[in-house]
Design a protein around this motif. Structure first.
Motif, short mmCIF file in Angstrom:
data_model
loop_
_atom_site.label_atom_id
_atom_site.label_comp_id
_atom_site.label_asym_id
_atom_site.label_seq_id
_atom_site.Cartn_x
_atom_site.Cartn_y
_atom_site.Cartn_z
N PRO A 86 38.47 50.79 33.25
CA PRO A 86 39.79 49.93 33.28
C PRO A 86 39.90 49.12 34.46
N ALA A 87 39.16 49.78 35.71
CA ALA A 87 39.28 48.49 36.59
C ALA A 87 38.49 47.37 36.39
N ALA A 88 37.63 47.36 35.42
CA ALA A 88 36.67 46.31 35.14
C ALA A 88 37.37 45.37 34.14
N ILE A 89 38.30 45.87 33.50
CA ILE A 89 39.02 45.25 32.48
C ILE A 89 40.18 44.50 33.05
N TYR A 90 40.64 45.23 34.11
CA TYR A 90 41.68 44.27 34.89
C TYR A 90 41.16 43.20 35.78
N THR A 91 39.94 43.42 36.37
CA THR A 91 39.33 42.26 36.97
C THR A 91 39.00 41.14 36.11
N LEU A 92 38.42 41.60 34.80
CA LEU A 92 38.07 40.37 34.05
C LEU A 92 39.47 39.53 33.61
N PHE A 93 40.40 40.38 33.37
CA PHE A 93 41.68 39.65 33.17
C PHE A 93 42.11 38.78 34.32
N VAL A 94 41.91 39.20 35.40
CA VAL A 94 42.42 38.30 36.62
C VAL A 94 41.37 37.17 36.74
N LEU A 95 40.26 37.05 36.39
CA LEU A 95 39.35 36.23 36.34
C LEU A 95 39.61 35.12 35.15
N LEU A 96 39.83 35.84 33.90
CA LEU A 96 40.31 34.93 33.13
C LEU A 96 41.44 34.03 33.04
N ALA A 97 42.61 34.86 33.58
CA ALA A 97 43.89 34.35 33.83
C ALA A 97 43.70 33.26 34.80
N SER A 98 43.13 33.42 35.83
CA SER A 98 43.02 32.32 36.78
C SER A 98 42.13 31.27 36.35
N ILE A 99 41.47 31.12 35.52
CA ILE A 99 40.72 30.05 34.84
C ILE A 99 41.96 29.34 33.90
N LYS A 100 42.83 30.06 33.38
CA LYS A 100 43.58 29.36 32.41
C LYS A 100 44.74 28.93 33.36
N ILE A 101 45.25 29.54 34.31
CA ILE A 101 46.44 28.90 34.90
C ILE A 101 45.90 27.87 36.00
N ALA A 102 44.68 27.85 36.68
CA ALA A 102 44.24 26.84 37.58
C ALA A 102 43.92 25.30 37.21
N SER A 103 44.42 24.60 38.09
CA SER A 103 44.33 23.20 37.78
C SER A 103 43.14 22.59 38.69
N ASN A 104 42.76 23.36 39.51
CA ASN A 104 41.33 22.71 40.12
C ASN A 104 40.79 24.25 40.61
N ILE A 105 39.33 24.01 41.29
CA ILE A 105 38.59 25.01 41.63
C ILE A 105 39.29 25.76 43.02
N ARG A 106 40.00 25.15 43.79
CA ARG A 106 40.50 25.81 44.95
C ARG A 106 41.62 26.60 44.52
N GLU A 107 42.49 26.16 43.59
CA GLU A 107 43.50 27.04 43.21
C GLU A 107 43.02 28.16 42.31
N TYR A 108 41.82 28.16 41.75
CA TYR A 108 41.25 29.14 40.76
C TYR A 108 41.05 30.15 41.94
N PHE A 109 40.05 30.11 43.04
CA PHE A 109 39.83 31.10 43.98
C PHE A 109 41.22 31.99 44.49
N LEU A 110 42.20 30.87 44.96
CA LEU A 110 43.42 31.47 45.32
C LEU A 110 44.25 32.18 44.53
N LEU A 111 43.93 32.05 43.16
CA LEU A 111 44.79 32.80 42.10
C LEU A 111 44.08 34.28 41.95
#
Length: 332
Positions: free
Chosen positions: A280-305
């Protein structure tokens, strides 16, 4: 239950009182008031600032603006609490239309004109639109992206947009004065979630709450992780209070953050006993990784997200779970 009114508001251009609860808004206050004073609305307007005991130049800035423009009126809000300030400003006002704006928000030049048009067209007692989060720093931009995405805050129309129509609650709000007076104004026991609680009572009293995406309000997000965590912790804490006070106001969207926090924490701890329980923790972590890719407009925003999204989810969930019943007793 009262019968909702569908009458027009007096004249084609009724007077409007714009009310703002203000506390420590030195950075954004002038921009907020300028956006109100520059409206294209043809009717009479006044701006009532309920100012709490601020620790910056908020009062000084407000006094300067009030001296330059007689439409701006200041009232003292000794407690600094939002609901108390809104009620003090409401009491000071005289107009049939009451529009709430916050000190860190800006409204477009046609906002007041649209408010009157929508109130008259729909017969609603409260109308609101999109909470359009816009940042000025990299961190704020990351928060803004998360706030505008269903992956960050769920699918509320006032966050993500959508079609006009009836809703449970709206951001800020533009009200028929008589509807606010009929329910006794804002509940001053609520430090947060005043809008959720107020809109519930408006609907219980027979009123319609209406969303229209043309009402686009610029919102300035929190600028640090600490401030963001505190904000969302309080959101979760007080949303739990609303759910206790008014049964039937909770839904699965509000339960997602506390379940995510519990599931993630239990999974991390249990995983040391049986590694499969890390899933379950891995699934949530994967969700955050993919959601950050979806939302971010640049690489800096991705890591902040990667920090912003869990902060919003887990702080909200922690607030919801830890909310004490003594904040606002159900029996009151």
């Amino acid at each position: 239950m009262a019968t909702p009114t569908h009458e027009l508001i007096g004249s084609p251009h009724p007077s409007i009182s714009v009310i703002l609860p203000i506390l420590n808004e030195e950075a954004h206050l002038k921009g907020a008031i300028d956006s109100i004073l520059s409206q294209d609305y043809l009717g009479k307007t006044e701006v009532i600032l309920a100012i709490g005991p601020s620790h910056d130049r908020t009062l000084e800035i407000a006094q300067q603006i009030s001296q330059q423009d007689s439409r701006v009126v200041i009232v003292e809000n000794p407690t600094g609490r939002t609901a108390a300030g809104l009620n003090l400003a409401l009491k000071k006002s005289q107009s049939p239309v009451i529009v709430r704006v916050d000190g860190h928000a800006q409204i477009p030049s046609n906002y007041l004109s649209l408010v009157v048009e929508i109130l008259n067209k729909t017969g609603a007692v409260n109308v609101g639109g999109v909470m359009a989060a816009v940042g000025t720093t990299a961190f704020e931009n990351a928060v803004a992206g998360a706030m505008r995405s269903p992956l960050g805050v769920g699918a509320s129309r006032f966050h993500t947009g959508g079609e006009a129509g009836l809703v449970d609650t709206v951001y800020l709000g533009a009200f028929r004065r008589e509807a606010l007076i009929a329910i006794g104004g804002f509940d001053e026991r609520f430090t947060r979630a005043q809008d959720w609680e107020l809109n519930f009572r408006l609907r219980e009293n027979g009123g319609v709450v209406y969303f229209d995406p043309r009402l686009h309000v610029t919102y300035r997000p929190r600028s640090t992780v600490k401030a963001l965590a505190k904000q969302y912790f309080e959101y979760g804490r007080w949303r739990r209070v609303v759910s206790r006070k008014h049964s039937g106001t909770i839904n699965y969207r509000y339960l997602a953050p506390p379940f995510a926090l519990i599931g993630f924490t239990v999974s991390l701890l249990a995983g040391f006993i049986a590694p499969i329980l890390f899933t379950p923790a891995a699934i949530y972590t994967l969700f955050v990784l993919l959601a950050s890719i979806k939302i971010a407009s640049n690489i800096r925003e991705y890591f902040l997200l990667l920090a912003v999204i869990p902060t919003m989810h887990f702080a909200w969930g922690a607030g919801f779970i830890s909310s004490p019943k003594t904040l606002v007793p159900v029996s009151e």
